[in-house]
Structures are given as structure tokens and as C-alpha cells.
Scaffold this motif. Structure first.
Motif, PDB file in Angstrom:
ATOM      1  N   GLU A  10     -11.797  -3.639   5.060  1.00  0.00           N
ATOM      2  CA  GLU A  10     -11.082  -2.995   6.166  1.00  0.00           C
ATOM      3  C   GLU A  10      -9.680  -2.573   5.734  1.00  0.00           C
ATOM      4  O   GLU A  10      -9.246  -1.449   6.007  1.00  0.00           O
ATOM      5  CB  GLU A  10     -10.992  -3.936   7.369  1.00  0.00           C
ATOM      6  N   GLY A  13      -9.901   0.234   3.253  1.00  0.00           N
ATOM      7  CA  GLY A  13     -10.360   1.424   3.966  1.00  0.00           C
ATOM      8  C   GLY A  13      -9.239   2.103   4.731  1.00  0.00           C
ATOM      9  O   GLY A  13      -9.093   3.334   4.689  1.00  0.00           O
ATOM     10  N   LYS A  14      -8.437   1.312   5.420  1.00  0.00           N
ATOM     11  CA  LYS A  14      -7.313   1.873   6.182  1.00  0.00           C
ATOM     12  C   LYS A  14      -6.270   2.488   5.249  1.00  0.00           C
ATOM     13  O   LYS A  14      -5.692   3.536   5.553  1.00  0.00           O
ATOM     14  CB  LYS A  14      -6.693   0.814   7.086  1.00  0.00           C
ATOM     15  N   ASN A  16      -6.890   3.738   2.281  1.00  0.00           N
ATOM     16  CA  ASN A  16      -7.472   4.987   1.768  1.00  0.00           C
ATOM     17  C   ASN A  16      -7.405   6.095   2.811  1.00  0.00           C
ATOM     18  O   ASN A  16      -7.183   7.259   2.474  1.00  0.00           O
ATOM     19  CB  ASN A  16      -8.914   4.758   1.298  1.00  0.00           C
ATOM     20  N   ASP A  17      -7.582   5.740   4.100  1.00  0.00           N
ATOM     21  CA  ASP A  17      -7.419   6.726   5.173  1.00  0.00           C
ATOM     22  C   ASP A  17      -5.987   7.257   5.200  1.00  0.00           C
ATOM     23  O   ASP A  17      -5.761   8.459   5.384  1.00  0.00           O
ATOM     24  CB  ASP A  17      -7.747   6.106   6.539  1.00  0.00           C
ATOM     25  N   LEU A  18      -5.029   6.356   5.008  1.00  0.00           N
ATOM     26  CA  LEU A  18      -3.621   6.763   4.972  1.00  0.00           C
ATOM     27  C   LEU A  18      -3.365   7.724   3.815  1.00  0.00           C
ATOM     28  O   LEU A  18      -2.682   8.735   3.975  1.00  0.00           O
ATOM     29  CB  LEU A  18      -2.711   5.535   4.860  1.00  0.00           C
ATOM     30  N   ALA A  20      -5.547   9.691   2.364  1.00  0.00           N
ATOM     31  CA  ALA A  20      -6.204  10.966   2.670  1.00  0.00           C
ATOM     32  C   ALA A  20      -5.390  11.767   3.689  1.00  0.00           C
ATOM     33  O   ALA A  20      -5.218  12.988   3.531  1.00  0.00           O
ATOM     34  CB  ALA A  20      -7.613  10.716   3.195  1.00  0.00           C
ATOM     35  N   GLU A  21      -4.879  11.099   4.710  1.00  0.00           N
ATOM     36  CA  GLU A  21      -4.076  11.796   5.721  1.00  0.00           C
ATOM     37  C   GLU A  21      -2.783  12.335   5.108  1.00  0.00           C
ATOM     38  O   GLU A  21      -2.373  13.465   5.390  1.00  0.00           O
ATOM     39  CB  GLU A  21      -3.751  10.859   6.881  1.00  0.00           C
ATOM     40  N   SER A  71       1.842   7.706  -0.287  1.00  0.00           N
ATOM     41  CA  SER A  71       0.580   7.573  -1.027  1.00  0.00           C
ATOM     42  C   SER A  71       0.699   6.554  -2.152  1.00  0.00           C
ATOM     43  O   SER A  71      -0.193   5.717  -2.351  1.00  0.00           O
ATOM     44  CB  SER A  71       0.155   8.927  -1.606  1.00  0.00           C
TER      45      SER A  71
END
Length: 104
Positions: A10, A13-14, A16-18, A20-21, A71
Motif C-alpha cells: 500500500e 503503491g501510494k 508510485n501514484d505520487l 506518476a501524478e 518524485s
């Protein structure tokens, strides 16, 4: 001593979402570079126009720099979560060698 619990999947994942955003925001930012035409400042104000253009370029560069730092920080956090998971798994494996139970 308090226990520390985290869900590696989790958390990573969060992060990696950051990443990507943030990458998406950087891409959007760089699709349109700031431009202040000298004519917009009016006749006889070329110097002002150049300074405004310079400031806009500086702001753009700083926004890119900050997004890149976000990033990079997320990637560093992922590495720390990975290290914590590996340490935890290593410790658990070491303790599994010993059978401690009732009646022993």
C-alpha cells in the motif's frame, strides 16, 4: 517499545501514484513554456518585457525543480520502505529457526 506496522504494498503503491501524478504535472507544465512577448509591454518597454520573460522562465524552472524533488523524495521513501521490509523479513527468518512453544 511500540510496534511499527505498515503495509509495504500500500505504501509503495501510494508513492508510485505520487510519482506518476508528479510526472503528469511536469509533462503538462512543459507542454507550454512561458512566453511574454516584448510587444505586450508596450513600445519603449523592451527592457521590462525581457525582465518579465526572465522571471517567468525562473518560475517555470523552479516549479520543475520542485516537482522533480517530490518524485526524488518519493523514490527515496520507496527505497526506505524496501529496506525496512527486507530487514523485517530477515529478522523473521532468523526467529523462525527457534521453536518456542508450550511444554518445551
Amino acid at each position: 517499545m511500540s510496534d511499527v506496522h505498515f503495509d509495504h504494498s500500500e505504501a509503495v503503491g501510494k508513492l508510485n501514484d505520487l510519482i506518476a501524478e508528479t510526472t503528469g504535472r511536469q509533462d503538462a507544465l512543459n507542454q507550454r513554456l512561458p512566453h511574454f512577448p516584448q510587444a505586450a509591454a508596450g513600445r519603449d518597454f523592451d527592457g521590462y518585457a525581457r525582465r518579465i520573460q526572465s522571471k517567468l522562465a525562473t518560475i517555470h524552472k523552479l516549479r520543475n525543480y520542485r516537482l522533480q524533488n517530490i518524485s526524488n523524495s518519493a523514490r527515496a521513501a520507496i527505497a526506505e520502505f524496501d529496506a525496512a521490509k527486507a530487514t523485517d523479513e530477515g529478522s523473521a527468518a532468523a526467529f523462525r529457526q527457534f521453536e518456542i512453544g508450550e511444554g518445551k
